[in-house]
Scaffold this motif. Structure first.
Motif, PDB file in Angstrom:
ATOM      1  N   UNK A  80      38.645  53.370  61.330  1.00  0.00           N
ATOM      2  CA  UNK A  80      38.070  52.780  62.539  1.00  0.00           C
ATOM      3  C   UNK A  80      38.536  53.520  63.790  1.00  0.00           C
ATOM      4  N   UNK A  81      39.787  53.966  63.802  1.00  0.00           N
ATOM      5  CA  UNK A  81      40.281  54.756  64.932  1.00  0.00           C
ATOM      6  C   UNK A  81      39.515  56.061  65.058  1.00  0.00           C
ATOM      7  N   UNK A  82      39.181  56.651  63.939  1.00  0.00           N
ATOM      8  CA  UNK A  82      38.495  57.940  63.931  1.00  0.00           C
ATOM      9  C   UNK A  82      36.995  57.809  64.183  1.00  0.00           C
ATOM     10  N   UNK A  83      36.344  56.856  63.491  1.00  0.00           N
ATOM     11  CA  UNK A  83      34.882  56.794  63.487  1.00  0.00           C
ATOM     12  C   UNK A  83      34.287  55.641  64.297  1.00  0.00           C
ATOM     13  N   UNK A  84      35.043  54.594  64.541  1.00  0.00           N
ATOM     14  CA  UNK A  84      34.601  53.366  65.210  1.00  0.00           C
ATOM     15  C   UNK A  84      33.651  52.524  64.362  1.00  0.00           C
ATOM     16  N   UNK A  85      32.772  53.139  63.602  1.00  0.00           N
ATOM     17  CA  UNK A  85      31.788  52.437  62.774  1.00  0.00           C
ATOM     18  C   UNK A  85      31.988  52.888  61.330  1.00  0.00           C
TER      19      UNK A  85
ATOM     20  N   UNK B 280      21.487  50.661  63.147  1.00  0.00           N
ATOM     21  CA  UNK B 280      20.737  51.921  63.113  1.00  0.00           C
ATOM     22  C   UNK B 280      21.653  53.118  62.944  1.00  0.00           C
ATOM     23  N   UNK B 281      22.781  53.123  63.653  1.00  0.00           N
ATOM     24  CA  UNK B 281      23.746  54.229  63.522  1.00  0.00           C
ATOM     25  C   UNK B 281      24.392  54.260  62.145  1.00  0.00           C
TER      26      UNK B 281
ATOM     27  N   UNK C  92      36.066  55.902  73.584  1.00  0.00           N
ATOM     28  CA  UNK C  92      34.994  55.457  72.690  1.00  0.00           C
ATOM     29  C   UNK C  92      33.953  56.552  72.476  1.00  0.00           C
ATOM     30  N   UNK C  93      33.551  56.734  71.227  1.00  0.00           N
ATOM     31  CA  UNK C  93      32.515  57.718  70.885  1.00  0.00           C
ATOM     32  C   UNK C  93      31.133  57.077  70.914  1.00  0.00           C
ATOM     33  N   UNK C  94      31.082  55.802  70.581  1.00  0.00           N
ATOM     34  CA  UNK C  94      29.807  55.075  70.529  1.00  0.00           C
ATOM     35  C   UNK C  94      29.671  54.272  71.811  1.00  0.00           C
TER      36      UNK C  94
ATOM     37  N   UNK D 179      32.762  47.519  62.885  1.00  0.00           N
ATOM     38  CA  UNK D 179      32.842  48.261  64.146  1.00  0.00           C
ATOM     39  C   UNK D 179      34.073  47.817  64.922  1.00  0.00           C
ATOM     40  N   UNK D 180      34.763  48.801  65.486  1.00  0.00           N
ATOM     41  CA  UNK D 180      35.844  48.531  66.433  1.00  0.00           C
ATOM     42  C   UNK D 180      35.830  49.646  67.465  1.00  0.00           C
TER      43      UNK D 180
END
Length: 102
Positions: free
Chosen positions: A44-49, A16-17, A95-97, A88-89
């Motif tokens: 991935x470090x910046x956005x995670x997804x 969904x995200x 963590x942002x998410x 995803x990481x």
């Protein structure tokens, strides 16, 4: 919790995200390179997804590239549709998410 053990509920939440996101990393006909892997690692470090688009040969080749990327970056594939994968990481420190509980 490692990212390799995402529950179905968490995968659904991440899908969904990721729905409205555009691919950040693109892989062309030349295939996977160290630079692409480095770029994905930073994303991935910046956005995670992160969405990754691979415009290479056939399905087996794309699947192999996505599997190699997840192994090299320590990420999980949330989903793959055609030539686009959602990876995803979780960020180690901040963590942002926030994933839903199982």
């Amino acid at each position: 919790m490692t990212t390799a053990t995402l529950s179905e509920k968490q995968r659904k939440y991440l899908r969904g995200l990721g729905h409205g996101r555009d691919p950040i990393v693109m892989i062309g006909q030349s295939g996977l390179s160290a630079g692409v892997t480095r770029e994905l690692d930073l994303a991935l470090d910046t956005h995670e997804l992160v969405k990754v688009r691979a415009r290479v040969g056939d399905r087996e080749q794309r699947d192999a590239i996505f599997a190699q990327l997840t192994a090299q970056t320590g990420s999980s594939m949330v989903q793959r549709i055609g030539n686009v994968a959602l990876l995803y990481r979780r960020h180690k420190e901040k963590p942002k998410i926030i994933l839903p509980a199982d």
